[in-house]
Design a protein around this motif. Structure first.
Motif, mmCIF file in Angstrom:
data_model
loop_
_atom_site.group_PDB
_atom_site.id
_atom_site.type_symbol
_atom_site.label_atom_id
_atom_site.label_comp_id
_atom_site.label_asym_id
_atom_site.label_seq_id
_atom_site.Cartn_x
_atom_site.Cartn_y
_atom_site.Cartn_z
ATOM 1 N N ILE A 1 2.930 11.229 -0.864
ATOM 2 C CA ILE A 1 4.260 10.620 -0.694
ATOM 3 C C ILE A 1 4.506 10.371 0.798
ATOM 4 O O ILE A 1 4.989 9.302 1.193
ATOM 5 N N CYS A 2 4.138 11.348 1.613
ATOM 6 C CA CYS A 2 4.273 11.182 3.069
ATOM 7 C C CYS A 2 3.427 10.012 3.555
ATOM 8 O O CYS A 2 3.858 9.240 4.429
ATOM 9 N N PHE A 3 2.206 9.862 3.001
ATOM 10 C CA PHE A 3 1.351 8.754 3.420
ATOM 11 C C PHE A 3 1.975 7.420 3.029
ATOM 12 O O PHE A 3 1.904 6.448 3.789
ATOM 13 N N GLY A 4 2.596 7.374 1.848
ATOM 14 C CA GLY A 4 3.295 6.152 1.442
ATOM 15 C C GLY A 4 4.411 5.811 2.413
ATOM 16 O O GLY A 4 4.554 4.654 2.838
ATOM 17 N N LEU A 5 5.202 6.817 2.791
ATOM 18 C CA LEU A 5 6.288 6.605 3.758
ATOM 19 C C LEU A 5 5.727 6.194 5.122
ATOM 20 O O LEU A 5 6.310 5.367 5.827
ATOM 21 N N TYR A 6 4.564 6.781 5.461
ATOM 22 C CA TYR A 6 3.902 6.429 6.713
ATOM 23 C C TYR A 6 3.507 4.954 6.721
ATOM 24 O O TYR A 6 3.614 4.271 7.746
ATOM 25 N N MET A 7 3.071 4.427 5.568
ATOM 26 C CA MET A 7 2.740 3.004 5.464
ATOM 27 C C MET A 7 3.984 2.135 5.674
ATOM 28 O O MET A 7 3.918 1.070 6.290
ATOM 29 N N PHE A 8 5.126 2.584 5.158
ATOM 30 C CA PHE A 8 6.375 1.840 5.383
ATOM 31 C C PHE A 8 6.698 1.801 6.877
ATOM 32 O O PHE A 8 7.136 0.774 7.415
ATOM 33 N N ILE A 9 6.480 2.931 7.547
ATOM 34 C CA ILE A 9 6.726 2.996 8.990
ATOM 35 C C ILE A 9 5.737 2.095 9.732
ATOM 36 O O ILE A 9 6.086 1.455 10.735
ATOM 37 N N MET A 10 4.484 2.041 9.222
ATOM 38 C CA MET A 10 3.506 1.124 9.819
ATOM 39 C C MET A 10 4.017 -0.313 9.768
ATOM 40 O O MET A 10 3.895 -1.073 10.733
ATOM 41 N N ALA A 11 4.599 -0.669 8.614
ATOM 42 C CA ALA A 11 5.108 -2.032 8.452
ATOM 43 C C ALA A 11 6.223 -2.331 9.455
ATOM 44 O O ALA A 11 6.352 -3.462 9.933
ATOM 45 N N LYS A 12 7.009 -1.317 9.779
ATOM 46 C CA LYS A 12 8.163 -1.545 10.658
ATOM 47 C C LYS A 12 7.819 -1.396 12.142
ATOM 48 O O LYS A 12 8.267 -2.192 12.976
ATOM 49 N N TYR A 13 7.017 -0.378 12.487
ATOM 50 C CA TYR A 13 6.857 -0.027 13.894
ATOM 51 C C TYR A 13 5.471 -0.291 14.477
ATOM 52 O O TYR A 13 5.296 -0.171 15.691
ATOM 53 N N LYS B 1 0.839 -1.199 0.000
ATOM 54 C CA LYS B 1 0.000 0.000 0.000
ATOM 55 C C LYS B 1 0.874 1.249 0.000
ATOM 56 O O LYS B 1 0.565 2.240 -0.677
ATOM 57 N N GLY B 2 1.963 1.203 0.758
ATOM 58 C CA GLY B 2 2.895 2.330 0.789
ATOM 59 C C GLY B 2 3.491 2.616 -0.573
ATOM 60 O O GLY B 2 3.607 3.765 -0.986
ATOM 61 N N VAL B 3 3.861 1.557 -1.295
ATOM 62 C CA VAL B 3 4.420 1.733 -2.645
ATOM 63 C C VAL B 3 3.402 2.403 -3.555
ATOM 64 O O VAL B 3 3.731 3.322 -4.319
ATOM 65 N N VAL B 4 2.133 1.954 -3.481
ATOM 66 C CA VAL B 4 1.086 2.529 -4.330
ATOM 67 C C VAL B 4 0.935 4.022 -4.066
ATOM 68 O O VAL B 4 0.925 4.837 -4.996
ATOM 69 N N TYR B 5 0.839 4.407 -2.789
ATOM 70 C CA TYR B 5 0.638 5.824 -2.477
ATOM 71 C C TYR B 5 1.892 6.645 -2.744
ATOM 72 O O TYR B 5 1.800 7.795 -3.209
ATOM 73 N N PHE B 6 3.046 6.078 -2.468
ATOM 74 C CA PHE B 6 4.291 6.796 -2.725
ATOM 75 C C PHE B 6 4.425 7.108 -4.219
ATOM 76 O O PHE B 6 4.701 8.252 -4.607
ATOM 77 N N LEU B 7 4.194 6.101 -5.052
ATOM 78 C CA LEU B 7 4.314 6.326 -6.500
ATOM 79 C C LEU B 7 3.190 7.207 -7.027
ATOM 80 O O LEU B 7 3.403 7.994 -7.959
ATOM 81 N N THR B 8 1.991 7.106 -6.441
ATOM 82 C CA THR B 8 0.905 8.014 -6.822
ATOM 83 C C THR B 8 1.327 9.459 -6.595
ATOM 84 O O THR B 8 1.132 10.326 -7.448
ATOM 85 N N GLY B 9 1.908 9.708 -5.428
ATOM 86 C CA GLY B 9 2.380 11.058 -5.119
ATOM 87 C C GLY B 9 3.500 11.511 -6.032
ATOM 88 O O GLY B 9 3.512 12.646 -6.511
ATOM 89 N N VAL B 10 4.462 10.603 -6.297
ATOM 90 C CA VAL B 10 5.593 10.955 -7.166
ATOM 91 C C VAL B 10 5.115 11.286 -8.573
ATOM 92 O O VAL B 10 5.523 12.300 -9.170
ATOM 93 N N LEU B 11 4.228 10.457 -9.130
ATOM 94 C CA LEU B 11 3.739 10.690 -10.484
ATOM 95 C C LEU B 11 2.903 11.969 -10.560
ATOM 96 O O LEU B 11 2.994 12.724 -11.526
ATOM 97 N N ALA B 12 2.077 12.207 -9.540
ATOM 98 C CA ALA B 12 1.274 13.425 -9.512
ATOM 99 C C ALA B 12 2.157 14.661 -9.380
ATOM 100 O O ALA B 12 1.918 15.689 -10.029
#
Length: 257
Positions: A240-252, A16-27
């Motif tokens: 992009i921040c939300f995508g990174l937040y999902m990565f943090i969710m996965a870790k923490y 999910k983080g990858v999807v939102y991160f790339l959505t933000g990057v492309l936008a």
């Protein structure tokens, strides 16, 4: 909670983080003139498939999205973290179930893009729904999306999402600050995009026309045309921040045992 379920959930958060991160990057690229206009979740999947080893990337993404869908179904039905069966708990679990359906669709679509025969297609957008029923369906979808948008922004305002991390157990103050600000920025930006998509569905209900059904890509186009590229770039950075937040969710993220 079973360790295998936790691993499935974390895999889902990463995808999910990858999807939102790339959505933000492309936008952001589209807003700044640095990239194309492939915005939205389906645009991300198309982008991945066009890369080297695209089908491999798309397959991994599809499996990850199916993991996220499974986790949401598990949360909504099994309730492993005791959300409860009061009105608030039922509301959350229904939201999880709807989210599970959305990501199930994305995961299946990703796999289908790999295995589908070439030359297939067709544009049957909502044609299976009788015309007289369309307004009610669209109003229901629009209301659900509007509630989701409000929920996202209220969640950011109250800081409820921070409870999933048990921040007091994290010794690094910079990690705690990063989790907070990525969460705030990501949730608000996501809420804005969902609110605009809700508006499109309300408009579609008024006209009973599938022509007015829009998604994330059109939401960005609407912001760009109405308010200029700066708002698009700002919201894109939030996603992009939300995508990174999902990565943090996965870790923490902490799971109840």
């Amino acid at each position: 909670m079973d360790s295998k379920i936790k691993k499935v959930a974390k895999s889902g958060y990463v995808s999910k983080g990858v999807v939102y991160f790339l959505t933000g990057v492309l936008a952001f690229g589209a807003a700044s003139g640095l990239g194309g206009s492939s915005e939205g979740k389906l645009g991300v999947l198309e982008f991945l498939q066009k890369q080297a080893f695209g089908n491999v990337l798309l397959g991994i993404m599809g499996l990850g999205l199916l993991c996220y869908s499974f986790w949401r179904f598990y949360e909504s039905i099994i309730d492993p973290e005791d959300i409860g069966s009061d009105a608030k708990g039922i509301g959350k679990r229904v939201g999880f179930f709807i989210s599970a359906l959305v990501y199930l669709g994305l995961g299946v679509f990703s796999i289908y893009q790999i295995v589908k025969p070439s030359g297939g297609g067709g544009n049957s957008k909502a044609k299976m729904i009788p015309l007289e029923v369309l307004p009610y369906v669209f109003y229901a979808v629009a209301a659900g999306l509007a509630l989701k948008a409000v929920f996202q922004i209220v969640k950011a305002y109250k800081g409820d999402f921070l409870g999933k991390f048990q921040l007091e157990s994290l010794s690094n103050i910079n990690t705690r600050k990063t989790i907070k600000w990525l969460g705030y920025a990501g949730l608000v930006s996501r809420g804005i995009v969902v609110a605009i998509i809700s508006y499109f569905f309300f408009r579609a209900a008024d006209t009973a026309s599938t022509q007015d059904i829009k998604g994330t890509s059109e939401a960005f186009a609407f912001m760009r045309e109405s308010y200029g590229p700066w708002l698009v770039a700002t919201v894109a950075m939030g996603l992009i921040c939300f995508g990174l937040y999902m990565f943090i969710m996965a870790k923490y993220r902490k799971f109840q045992d």
